[in-house]
Design a protein around this motif. Structure first.
Motif, mmCIF file in Angstrom:
data_model
loop_
_atom_site.group_PDB
_atom_site.id
_atom_site.type_symbol
_atom_site.label_atom_id
_atom_site.label_comp_id
_atom_site.label_asym_id
_atom_site.label_seq_id
_atom_site.Cartn_x
_atom_site.Cartn_y
_atom_site.Cartn_z
ATOM 1 N N UNK A 194 -3.929 31.922 -45.638
ATOM 2 C CA UNK A 194 -2.824 32.110 -44.332
ATOM 3 C C UNK A 194 -1.951 31.580 -44.672
ATOM 4 N N UNK A 195 -2.239 30.400 -43.857
ATOM 5 C CA UNK A 195 -1.456 28.835 -43.829
ATOM 6 C C UNK A 195 -0.588 29.171 -45.145
ATOM 7 N N UNK A 196 -0.661 28.783 -46.042
ATOM 8 C CA UNK A 196 0.076 28.247 -47.381
ATOM 9 C C UNK A 196 1.533 29.816 -47.209
ATOM 10 N N UNK A 197 0.308 30.619 -47.421
ATOM 11 C CA UNK A 197 1.070 31.632 -48.178
ATOM 12 C C UNK A 197 1.651 32.542 -46.754
ATOM 13 N N UNK A 198 1.935 32.886 -46.185
ATOM 14 C CA UNK A 198 2.375 33.103 -44.763
ATOM 15 C C UNK A 198 3.738 33.589 -45.204
ATOM 16 N N UNK A 199 4.698 33.327 -45.178
ATOM 17 C CA UNK A 199 5.703 33.376 -45.666
ATOM 18 C C UNK A 199 6.089 34.977 -46.300
ATOM 19 N N UNK A 200 4.766 34.953 -47.677
ATOM 20 C CA UNK A 200 5.039 35.658 -48.358
ATOM 21 C C UNK A 200 4.888 36.907 -47.741
ATOM 22 N N UNK A 201 3.978 37.390 -47.349
ATOM 23 C CA UNK A 201 4.045 38.796 -46.582
ATOM 24 C C UNK A 201 4.323 39.857 -45.782
ATOM 25 N N UNK A 202 4.671 40.224 -45.937
ATOM 26 C CA UNK A 202 5.175 41.795 -44.658
ATOM 27 C C UNK A 202 5.198 40.973 -43.322
ATOM 28 N N UNK A 203 5.859 41.841 -42.719
ATOM 29 C CA UNK A 203 6.333 41.629 -40.956
ATOM 30 C C UNK A 203 4.901 41.256 -40.208
ATOM 31 N N UNK A 204 4.369 42.506 -40.710
ATOM 32 C CA UNK A 204 2.965 43.262 -40.188
ATOM 33 C C UNK A 204 2.365 42.686 -40.341
ATOM 34 N N UNK A 254 1.618 39.752 -41.672
ATOM 35 C CA UNK A 254 2.015 38.669 -41.053
ATOM 36 C C UNK A 254 1.210 38.132 -39.720
ATOM 37 N N UNK A 255 2.084 39.237 -38.942
ATOM 38 C CA UNK A 255 1.576 39.870 -37.219
ATOM 39 C C UNK A 255 0.180 40.051 -36.935
ATOM 40 N N UNK A 256 -0.356 40.747 -38.243
ATOM 41 C CA UNK A 256 -2.272 41.178 -37.520
ATOM 42 C C UNK A 256 -2.935 39.965 -38.103
ATOM 43 N N UNK A 257 -2.929 39.946 -39.262
ATOM 44 C CA UNK A 257 -3.183 38.335 -39.846
ATOM 45 C C UNK A 257 -3.165 37.171 -39.092
ATOM 46 N N UNK A 258 -2.435 37.332 -38.348
ATOM 47 C CA UNK A 258 -2.223 36.076 -37.478
ATOM 48 C C UNK A 258 -3.093 35.991 -36.330
ATOM 49 N N UNK A 259 -2.523 37.282 -35.868
ATOM 50 C CA UNK A 259 -4.003 37.731 -34.492
ATOM 51 C C UNK A 259 -5.064 38.046 -34.691
ATOM 52 N N UNK A 260 -5.250 38.513 -35.812
ATOM 53 C CA UNK A 260 -6.725 38.117 -36.684
ATOM 54 C C UNK A 260 -7.294 36.938 -36.699
ATOM 55 N N UNK A 261 -7.372 36.006 -37.396
ATOM 56 C CA UNK A 261 -8.102 34.926 -38.060
ATOM 57 C C UNK A 261 -7.457 33.725 -37.039
ATOM 58 N N UNK A 262 -5.697 33.432 -36.880
ATOM 59 C CA UNK A 262 -5.417 32.500 -35.608
ATOM 60 C C UNK A 262 -5.843 32.671 -34.126
ATOM 61 N N UNK A 263 -5.802 33.746 -33.930
ATOM 62 C CA UNK A 263 -5.740 34.341 -32.450
ATOM 63 C C UNK A 263 -6.929 34.596 -31.956
ATOM 64 N N UNK A 264 -8.274 35.400 -33.503
ATOM 65 C CA UNK A 264 -9.188 35.636 -32.555
ATOM 66 C C UNK A 264 -9.458 36.837 -32.333
ATOM 67 N N UNK A 269 -2.547 42.266 -46.981
ATOM 68 C CA UNK A 269 -2.499 41.064 -46.959
ATOM 69 C C UNK A 269 -3.715 40.421 -47.708
ATOM 70 N N UNK A 270 -4.928 40.285 -47.136
ATOM 71 C CA UNK A 270 -5.999 39.521 -47.815
ATOM 72 C C UNK A 270 -5.566 39.199 -50.000
ATOM 73 N N UNK A 271 -5.624 40.527 -49.682
ATOM 74 C CA UNK A 271 -4.907 41.129 -51.076
ATOM 75 C C UNK A 271 -3.885 39.992 -52.171
ATOM 76 N N UNK A 272 -3.253 40.422 -50.975
ATOM 77 C CA UNK A 272 -2.317 39.441 -51.504
ATOM 78 C C UNK A 272 -2.751 38.099 -51.590
ATOM 79 N N UNK A 273 -3.033 37.680 -49.842
ATOM 80 C CA UNK A 273 -2.927 36.485 -50.839
ATOM 81 C C UNK A 273 -4.202 35.247 -51.409
ATOM 82 N N UNK A 274 -4.625 36.391 -51.648
ATOM 83 C CA UNK A 274 -5.684 35.637 -52.698
ATOM 84 C C UNK A 274 -5.535 35.948 -54.285
ATOM 85 N N UNK A 275 -3.792 37.040 -54.369
ATOM 86 C CA UNK A 275 -3.206 37.344 -55.758
ATOM 87 C C UNK A 275 -2.608 36.012 -55.814
#
Length: 103
Positions: free
Chosen positions: A13-23, A25-35, A59-65
């Motif tokens: 997520x740190x490397x590829x977050x800018x390639x995700x859609x807004x939602x 990115x937002x949800x993943x940051x809240x989940x993985x960074x803000x816990x 988002x996870x599938x996209x990051x892995x891809x």
């Protein structure tokens, strides 16, 4: 999800977050960074827990891809390891090799 997977996704997520859609990115940051839990994210965004789950899963599938195609995180890990090795075992040959790999 085990801790190693959680950390791996957070790093991707740190490397590829800018390639995700807004939602995503937002949800993943809240989940993985803000816990925050999926329920907390859903409540904060006035959406269903399922919508949050679906966005995070995609988002996870996209990051892995992205990582499988681009490999930036793998290169970053290798560079960090090489820098640590150089710090512990500095030599001109290793430094020249590392510079050649980067360029």
């Amino acid at each position: 999800m085990i801790l190693e997977e959680f950390i791996e996704i957070a790093n991707l997520l740190d490397v590829y977050s800018e390639l995700l859609s807004g939602k995503q990115k937002e949800y993943m940051i809240e989940h993985f960074e803000s816990d925050l839990s999926l329920s907390e994210i859903a409540k904060n965004n006035n959406v269903s827990r399922q919508a949050v789950y679906d966005n995070i899963k995609r988002g996870i599938n996209l990051l892995n891809d992205y990582e499988s195609k681009l490999g930036f995180y793998k290169k970053k890990k290798k560079l960090i390891q090489e820098l640590k090795n150089l710090k512990d075992n500095y030599s001109i040959e290793k430094l020249d090799k590392l510079i050649d790999e980067i360029i």
